[in-house]
Scaffold this motif. Structure first.
Motif, short mmCIF file in Angstrom:
data_model
loop_
_atom_site.label_atom_id
_atom_site.label_comp_id
_atom_site.label_asym_id
_atom_site.label_seq_id
_atom_site.Cartn_x
_atom_site.Cartn_y
_atom_site.Cartn_z
N GLY A 139 83.42 57.21 64.92
CA GLY A 139 84.55 56.71 64.17
C GLY A 139 85.81 56.67 64.98
O GLY A 139 86.88 56.38 64.46
N SER A 188 86.82 51.28 62.71
CA SER A 188 85.72 52.15 62.31
C SER A 188 85.36 51.99 60.83
O SER A 188 84.29 52.39 60.41
N TRP A 189 86.24 51.39 60.06
CA TRP A 189 85.99 51.16 58.64
C TRP A 189 85.10 49.94 58.41
O TRP A 189 84.59 49.74 57.32
N TRP A 233 81.61 50.22 56.71
CA TRP A 233 81.70 50.61 55.31
C TRP A 233 82.06 49.44 54.41
O TRP A 233 81.73 49.44 53.23
N ILE A 234 82.72 48.43 54.98
CA ILE A 234 83.05 47.24 54.21
C ILE A 234 81.93 46.21 54.29
O ILE A 234 81.57 45.58 53.31
#
Length: 66
Positions: free
Chosen positions: A9, A14-15, A18-19
């Motif tokens: 991460g 890094s998100w 998750w999306i």
């Protein structure tokens, strides 16, 4: 130099996983299948209209007169 083999991460965006996972697997299939369904139905209705407008093709599917 950062070792990118360990996904901790600490990298840019890094998100993003998750999306993208819910977007690709839960949300995106609905519009894709809807567009595919409408395209298939449009082609079927065009083919039906062509058959209905040409009596020779309609007569091919009838039982022969004996």
């Amino acid at each position: 130099m950062v070792d990118m083999t360990q996904l901790t991460g600490d990298y840019a965006a890094s998100w993003l996983p998750w999306i993208m996972i819910p977007l690709i697997f839960y949300i995106l299939p609905f519009p894709v299948f809807a567009i595919l369904f409408l395209w298939i139905q449009k082609e079927d209705s065009e083919q039906t209209q062509e058959t209905d407008s040409n009596p020779a093709q309609v007569g091919e599917f009838e039982a022969p007169n004996l």
